[in-house]
Design a protein around this motif. Structure first.
Motif, PDB file in Angstrom:
ATOM      1  N   GLU A   1       0.830  -1.203   0.000  1.00 50.39           N
ATOM      2  CA  GLU A   1       0.000   0.000   0.000  1.00 50.39           C
ATOM      3  C   GLU A   1       0.867   1.257   0.000  1.00 50.39           C
ATOM      4  N   THR A   2       2.019   1.193   0.682  1.00 47.63           N
ATOM      5  CA  THR A   2       2.958   2.318   0.688  1.00 47.63           C
ATOM      6  C   THR A   2       3.439   2.623  -0.723  1.00 47.63           C
ATOM      7  N   ALA A   3       3.747   1.589  -1.486  1.00 49.40           N
ATOM      8  CA  ALA A   3       4.192   1.774  -2.868  1.00 49.40           C
ATOM      9  C   ALA A   3       3.096   2.436  -3.705  1.00 49.40           C
ATOM     10  N   GLY A   4       1.841   2.040  -3.465  1.00 54.51           N
ATOM     11  CA  GLY A   4       0.723   2.640  -4.190  1.00 54.51           C
ATOM     12  C   GLY A   4       0.551   4.113  -3.857  1.00 54.51           C
ATOM     13  N   LEU A   5       0.731   4.472  -2.579  1.00 53.39           N
ATOM     14  CA  LEU A   5       0.618   5.871  -2.174  1.00 53.39           C
ATOM     15  C   LEU A   5       1.773   6.702  -2.730  1.00 53.39           C
ATOM     16  N   ALA A   6       2.963   6.102  -2.802  1.00 49.76           N
ATOM     17  CA  ALA A   6       4.102   6.801  -3.394  1.00 49.76           C
ATOM     18  C   ALA A   6       3.841   7.107  -4.867  1.00 49.76           C
ATOM     19  N   GLU A   7       3.240   6.165  -5.562  1.00 48.88           N
ATOM     20  CA  GLU A   7       2.912   6.397  -6.969  1.00 48.88           C
ATOM     21  C   GLU A   7       1.846   7.480  -7.106  1.00 48.88           C
ATOM     22  N   LEU A   8       0.922   7.536  -6.158  1.00 46.33           N
ATOM     23  CA  LEU A   8      -0.090   8.585  -6.172  1.00 46.33           C
ATOM     24  C   LEU A   8       0.550   9.964  -5.969  1.00 46.33           C
ATOM     25  N   ILE A   9       1.558  10.039  -5.111  1.00 47.96           N
ATOM     26  CA  ILE A   9       2.282  11.292  -4.908  1.00 47.96           C
ATOM     27  C   ILE A   9       2.968  11.721  -6.196  1.00 47.96           C
ATOM     28  N   ARG A  10       3.578  10.774  -6.895  1.00 42.41           N
ATOM     29  CA  ARG A  10       4.198  11.087  -8.185  1.00 42.41           C
ATOM     30  C   ARG A  10       3.153  11.592  -9.179  1.00 42.41           C
ATOM     31  N   LYS A  11       1.960  11.029  -9.109  1.00 47.99           N
ATOM     32  CA  LYS A  11       0.870  11.455  -9.993  1.00 47.99           C
ATOM     33  C   LYS A  11       0.486  12.904  -9.705  1.00 47.99           C
ATOM     34  N   PHE A  12       0.454  13.287  -8.438  1.00 47.77           N
ATOM     35  CA  PHE A  12       0.191  14.680  -8.075  1.00 47.77           C
ATOM     36  C   PHE A  12       1.177  15.593  -8.803  1.00 47.77           C
ATOM     37  N   VAL A  13       2.467  15.259  -8.709  1.00 46.45           N
ATOM     38  CA  VAL A  13       3.503  16.111  -9.292  1.00 46.45           C
ATOM     39  C   VAL A  13       3.372  16.151 -10.817  1.00 46.45           C
ATOM     40  N   ARG A  14       3.071  15.000 -11.422  1.00 42.81           N
ATOM     41  CA  ARG A  14       2.894  14.977 -12.880  1.00 42.81           C
ATOM     42  C   ARG A  14       1.752  15.882 -13.325  1.00 42.81           C
ATOM     43  N   HIS A  15       0.781  16.091 -12.453  1.00 41.80           N
ATOM     44  CA  HIS A  15      -0.366  16.937 -12.780  1.00 41.80           C
ATOM     45  C   HIS A  15      -0.189  18.368 -12.271  1.00 41.80           C
ATOM     46  N   GLY A  16       1.050  18.755 -11.964  1.00 41.56           N
ATOM     47  CA  GLY A  16       1.350  20.142 -11.667  1.00 41.56           C
ATOM     48  C   GLY A  16       1.181  20.559 -10.222  1.00 41.56           C
ATOM     49  N   ILE A  17       1.026  19.608  -9.307  1.00 42.95           N
ATOM     50  CA  ILE A  17       0.859  19.925  -7.885  1.00 42.95           C
ATOM     51  C   ILE A  17       2.163  19.616  -7.163  1.00 42.95           C
ATOM     52  N   THR A  18       2.751  20.620  -6.568  1.00 45.51           N
ATOM     53  CA  THR A  18       3.982  20.444  -5.807  1.00 45.51           C
ATOM     54  C   THR A  18       3.668  19.767  -4.479  1.00 45.51           C
ATOM     55  N   VAL A  19       4.565  18.904  -4.020  1.00 50.74           N
ATOM     56  CA  VAL A  19       4.332  18.116  -2.808  1.00 50.74           C
ATOM     57  C   VAL A  19       5.459  18.344  -1.806  1.00 50.74           C
ATOM     58  N   CYS A  20       5.071  18.484  -0.540  1.00 54.53           N
ATOM     59  CA  CYS A  20       6.030  18.444   0.560  1.00 54.53           C
ATOM     60  C   CYS A  20       5.476  17.446   1.565  1.00 54.53           C
ATOM     61  N   LEU A  21       6.271  16.464   1.971  1.00 55.23           N
ATOM     62  CA  LEU A  21       5.765  15.441   2.874  1.00 55.23           C
ATOM     63  C   LEU A  21       6.692  15.199   4.045  1.00 55.23           C
ATOM     64  N   ILE A  22       6.070  14.790   5.138  1.00 55.48           N
ATOM     65  CA  ILE A  22       6.763  14.282   6.322  1.00 55.48           C
ATOM     66  C   ILE A  22       6.557  12.779   6.335  1.00 55.48           C
ATOM     67  N   GLU A  23       7.615  12.028   6.525  1.00 58.53           N
ATOM     68  CA  GLU A  23       7.451  10.574   6.530  1.00 58.53           C
ATOM     69  C   GLU A  23       8.623   9.923   7.256  1.00 58.53           C
ATOM     70  N   HIS A  24       8.329   8.827   7.961  1.00 63.17           N
ATOM     71  CA  HIS A  24       9.366   8.080   8.673  1.00 63.17           C
ATOM     72  C   HIS A  24       9.853   6.859   7.885  1.00 63.17           C
ATOM     73  N   LYS A  25       9.167   6.500   6.811  1.00 64.54           N
ATOM     74  CA  LYS A  25       9.577   5.339   6.017  1.00 64.54           C
ATOM     75  C   LYS A  25      10.677   5.772   5.057  1.00 64.54           C
ATOM     76  N   MET A  26      11.917   5.481   5.459  1.00 63.58           N
ATOM     77  CA  MET A  26      13.064   6.018   4.744  1.00 63.58           C
ATOM     78  C   MET A  26      13.236   5.425   3.352  1.00 63.58           C
ATOM     79  N   ASP A  27      12.869   4.174   3.160  1.00 66.32           N
ATOM     80  CA  ASP A  27      12.973   3.605   1.821  1.00 66.32           C
ATOM     81  C   ASP A  27      12.078   4.369   0.852  1.00 66.32           C
ATOM     82  N   MET A  28      10.889   4.734   1.318  1.00 69.49           N
ATOM     83  CA  MET A  28       9.953   5.504   0.503  1.00 69.49           C
ATOM     84  C   MET A  28      10.515   6.890   0.206  1.00 69.49           C
ATOM     85  N   ILE A  29      11.029   7.555   1.232  1.00 75.74           N
ATOM     86  CA  ILE A  29      11.541   8.916   1.068  1.00 75.74           C
ATOM     87  C   ILE A  29      12.733   8.943   0.119  1.00 75.74           C
ATOM     88  N   MET A  30      13.665   8.013   0.307  1.00 73.95           N
ATOM     89  CA  MET A  30      14.883   8.034  -0.490  1.00 73.95           C
ATOM     90  C   MET A  30      14.625   7.748  -1.972  1.00 73.95           C
TER      91      MET A  30
END
Length: 254
Positions: free
Chosen positions: A184-213
Motif C-alpha cells: 500500500e505504501t508503494a501505491g501511495l508513493a505512486e499517487l504522490i508522483r501522480k500529483f507532481v505529474r499533474h502540476g501539484i507540488t508536494v512536501c511530505l513528512i514521513e518516517h519510512k526512509m525507503d519511501m523517502i529516499m
C-alpha cells in the motif's frame, strides 16, 4: 514556490522550531524528516496557517502569508493532510469530499434560504469536483460507502482526495504512509508522483526512509527544532550529522 525565512515558534519556554530557513521548490517532491519531536508537524502547522510563527516570515509565490488563517492559506493554494485521517464517518465518502471544494464557493445563508441559482450551481460543481478527486485517487468505487466503513489505506487516499478537491498548488502530506503495509505504501508513493505529474507540488513528512529516499527530490532534516541538513537523498544519506541524529548506519551510503 515557498520561502521560509528564519522561522521560530515558541510555546512558552519550549522552542519547537528554531530559526529555520528553507525553500519548497515548484514541481518537486520535497520531504522533511527527523526524529519524533523534531518539530516537523509544527513546521507544517506554521506553513498551513494553523499556528503563527513567533518570529520569521513565510512567503508563498511572492506573497507574505505570515500569520494568515488556515482558510486564507488554503484559498491561496496550500492544502494539507494530517497524521490521523479524520473524516465524517457517518457520511459517505463522496459527501466528505464535497466539503473540500466548499472553500471555493461563495453561497451563504441567503442563498440557502432562497435556494438560489448560485447555490444550486455551486452544489453541482462541488459534487463534480468531489467525483473528479475520487477518480484521481482511484476510489470511485467507494463513493457511496460510509467513510467509517473503508480501510485505513482507503482513508489515506480519501485524505489525498480531500486535499485535491481544494484545487491546491502545494500539498503538505503529514505521514501519508503511516499505518499501511509495504504494498500500500508503494501505491501511495505512486499517487504522490501522480500529483507532481499533474502540476501539484508536494512536501511530505514521513518516517519510512525507503519511501523517502526513492521518492523525494529534496530533503530537509530537522532535529530538536533546528535544520541540521538539506539536500538530495544521496547527500542526506552520506551526511554524518543526519546519520548520527536519525538515519543510523542502515540507511547510510555504503
Amino acid at each position: 514556490m515557498l520561502e521560509i525565512r528564519n522561522v521560530t515558534k515558541r510555546f512558552g519556554g519550549l522552542t519547537a522550531v528554531h530559526d529555520v530557513s528553507t525553500t519548497i521548490e515548484r514541481g518537486l517532491v520535497n520531504a522533511i524528516i527527523g526524529p519524533n519531536g523534531a518539530g516537523k508537524t509544527t513546521f507544517f502547522n506554521l506553513v498551513s496557517g494553523t499556528i503563527a510563527p513567533t518570529t520569521g516570515s513565510i512567503v508563498f509565490e511572492g506573497r507574505d502569508v505570515t500569520g494568515l488563517r488556515a482558510d486564507q492559506v488554503a484559498r491561496l493554494g496550500i492544502s494539507r493532510t494530517f497524521q490521523s485521517t479524520t473524516l465524517f464517518d457517518m457520511a459517505t465518502v463522496l459527501d466528505n469530499l464535497i466539503v473540500g471544494h466548499r472553500l471555493r464557493t461563495r453561497s451563504g445563508l441567503v442563498d440557502v434560504l432562497f435556494d438560489t441559482k448560485r447555490l444550486r450551481e455551486e452544489e453541482r460543481l462541488c459534487r463534480e469536483k468531489a467525483r473528479e478527486a475520487l477518480d484521481f485517487v482511484g476510489l470511485s468505487h467507494v463513493a457511496q460507502r460510509l467513510a467509517g466503513d473503508i480501510s485505513q489505506e482507503e482513508r489515506k487516499r480519501v485524505a489525498f482526495a480531500l486535499a485535491l478537491a481544494t484545487e491546491p498548488k502545494l500539498v503538505l502530506l503529514d505521514e501519508p504512509a503511516g499505518g499501511v503495509n509495504p504494498e500500500e505504501t508503494a501505491g501511495l508513493a505512486e499517487l504522490i508522483r501522480k500529483f507532481v505529474r499533474h502540476g501539484i507540488t508536494v512536501c511530505l513528512i514521513e518516517h519510512k526512509m525507503d519511501m523517502i529516499m526513492s521518492l523525494a527530490d529534496r530533503i530537509m532534516v530537522l532535529n530538536y527544532g533546528e535544520k541540521i541538513a538539506e539536500g538530495t537523498p544521496a547527500e542526506i544519506r552520506s551526511n554524518p550529522a543526519v546519520i548520527d541524529a536519525y538515519l543510523g548506519s542502515e540507511h547510510a551510503v555504503p
